[in-house]
Design an enzyme around this catalytic site. Structure first.
Site, PDB file in Angstrom:
ATOM      1  N   GLU A 167      -4.402   2.073  -4.082  1.00  0.00           N
ATOM      2  CA  GLU A 167      -3.226   2.444  -3.498  1.00  0.00           C
ATOM      3  C   GLU A 167      -2.977   0.823  -3.192  1.00  0.00           C
ATOM      4  OE1 GLU A 167      -4.430   5.354   0.175  1.00  0.00           O
ATOM      5  OE2 GLU A 167      -5.444   4.649  -2.923  1.00  0.00           O
ATOM      6  N   ASP A 222       0.962  -1.438  -0.530  1.00  0.00           N
ATOM      7  CA  ASP A 222      -0.045  -0.232  -0.236  1.00  0.00           C
ATOM      8  C   ASP A 222       0.864   1.276  -0.110  1.00  0.00           C
ATOM      9  OD1 ASP A 222      -3.134   0.644   0.455  1.00  0.00           O
ATOM     10  OD2 ASP A 222      -1.656   2.177   1.656  1.00  0.00           O
TER      11      ASP A 222
END
Length: 402
Positions: free
Chosen positions: A301, A258
């Site tokens: 993301e 992430d």
């Protein structure tokens, strides 16, 4: 109308249908650079068939004879070039050009030979055989061995052999006529045009099947690929990762990543720059992950790398390599002093564990890495210890900037 003339009329109709079919395939998929070659091949075929009808009516038939030969040579040449484009082989423009020029010249002068001779027929038929043999060789050189590829090789090889056999078949069947006027009335003409019709249909159908299959594969790939990062989307990732868990005796691991403070990047530098960060990280994943790894953008993301056959140590080493590599990488649109970072969670598959279970533990490790300061790798331990009834960042200040 003679029997051969009737077959020629059928061939004309078939060629028109296939020319239209390949044209429509090309129009429906503008990215397809193969269908136009095959459509052009059948257009040349139409011109050749038209010349067969026109030839007997010419006072000076040498030009029409050579033009008809050139049209059919254009057809088989376009097929060969289309096959080269389809199988990602270099287009042999120079070799093809030499064959075409020499063959057309040979047939222009070969017209003066007696009509019903093996020598003249060999001059006429050999270039066709060479082009069909080239098409078969191109497929073999590509090393693709799916049934449809093998079928095309066999079909092109058979076509090459039938072209070479025609001069001798003409002798066995009583000749090809003593002039262009009598050709269509011969048994050989009926044999030649009938065999040509069969091979024309078989080749056209197989090539259409090949292109339609390519279209379906491309459509499927688009539906399973994230357009921004060019890695698998969540659906494509899960469809390819799940089979890697079916072998109980083979280890497997999952790395979840992430991007840190990604919202701040979008807010401070714009969404276009944020997109560049996504693209840069995805490229790093593709370039660093092993060939058999499955790389996907799971949402926003967050990214995942599934590693079939890898244990926890291998997965952790990959995660550390990715972490340090991304932290040292500059991204277009960001100032030189700004570096992006990512946090990673790593888990190895437990006995009998599903992909969702493996992901849940890797996700827990990822949030542990976020909670402990980001830009780090956390490893999942015992599955019960990693259970997380609530978001690990809930109620913390990091939850707002993660």
């Amino acid at each position: 109308m003679a029997g051969a003339g009737f077959i020629l009329a059928i061939n004309l109709f078939i060629a028109a249908l296939f020319a239209l079919a390949f044209f429509l395939v090309g129009v429906s998929n503008r990215a397809d650079k193969v269908a136009p070659f095959f459509s052009l091949a059948y257009v040349f075929g139409i011109l050749y068939i038209a010349s067969e009808f026109i030839l007997p009516r010419q006072d000076y038939p040498q030009f029409a004879y050579t033009a008809g030969f050139a049209a059919f040579l254009g057809a088989v040449t376009a097929v060969t070039l289309g096959v080269a484009r389809r199988y990602a082989r270099p287009l042999p423009w120079v070799g093809v050009g030499v064959i075409v020029i020499v063959s057309v010249a040979a047939n222009w002068f070969g017209y003066t030979l007696p009509h019903d001779t093996v020598e003249r027929n060999l001059i006429y038929q050999t270039p066709y055989a060479v082009m069909q043999a080239c098409a078969a060789w191109i497929i073999l050189a590509s090393r693709r061995r799916q049934p449809i590829d093998i079928g095309l090789v066999a079909l092109f090889a058979l076509s090459a052999l039938q072209f070479l056999s025609k001069p001798f078949a003409a002798v066995l069947l009583g000749g090809s006529g003593d002039s262009t006027y009598t050709y269509l009335a011969t048994t050989y003409a009926l044999y030649s045009q009938s065999l040509g019709a069969i091979l024309q249909v078989a080749t056209g159908l197989l090539m259409l099947m090949l292109l339609v299959r390519d279209m379906l594969v491309e459509i499927t790939a688009r539906s399973e690929t994230d357009p921004l990062s060019s890695v698998y989307n969540r659906r494509g990732f899960e469809e390819r990762a799940a089979p890697g868990l079916q072998q109980a005796s083979v280890p497997a691991a999952l790395v979840l990543a992430d991007l840190d403070a990604f919202k701040a990047i979008n807010d401070n530098y714009g969404h276009d720059t944020g997109d560049q960060v996504i693209v840069a990280f995805a490229a790093l994943l593709r370039d660093t992950a092993p060939p058999k790894a499955v790389v996907g953008r799971l949402g926003g993301e967050e990214f995942g790398v599934f590693l079939p056959g890898a244990n926890l140590a291998v997965a952790r080493l990959l995660a550390e390599t990715l972490r340090t590599g991304f932290a040292a990488q500059s991204v277009a649109g960001l100032p030189p002093f700004v570096r992006c970072t990512a946090s990673f969670g790593v888990a190895e598959r437990m006995d009998g564990e599903s992909l969702s279970g493996l992901r849940r533990r890797a996700d827990a490790a990822l949030y542990t890495a976020k909670r402990d300061g980001r830009d780090r790798v956390a490893v999942a331990g015992d599955p019960h210890a990693d259970a997380m009834p609530a978001h690990p960042l809930a109620g913390t200040s990091l939850a707002k900037s993660a």
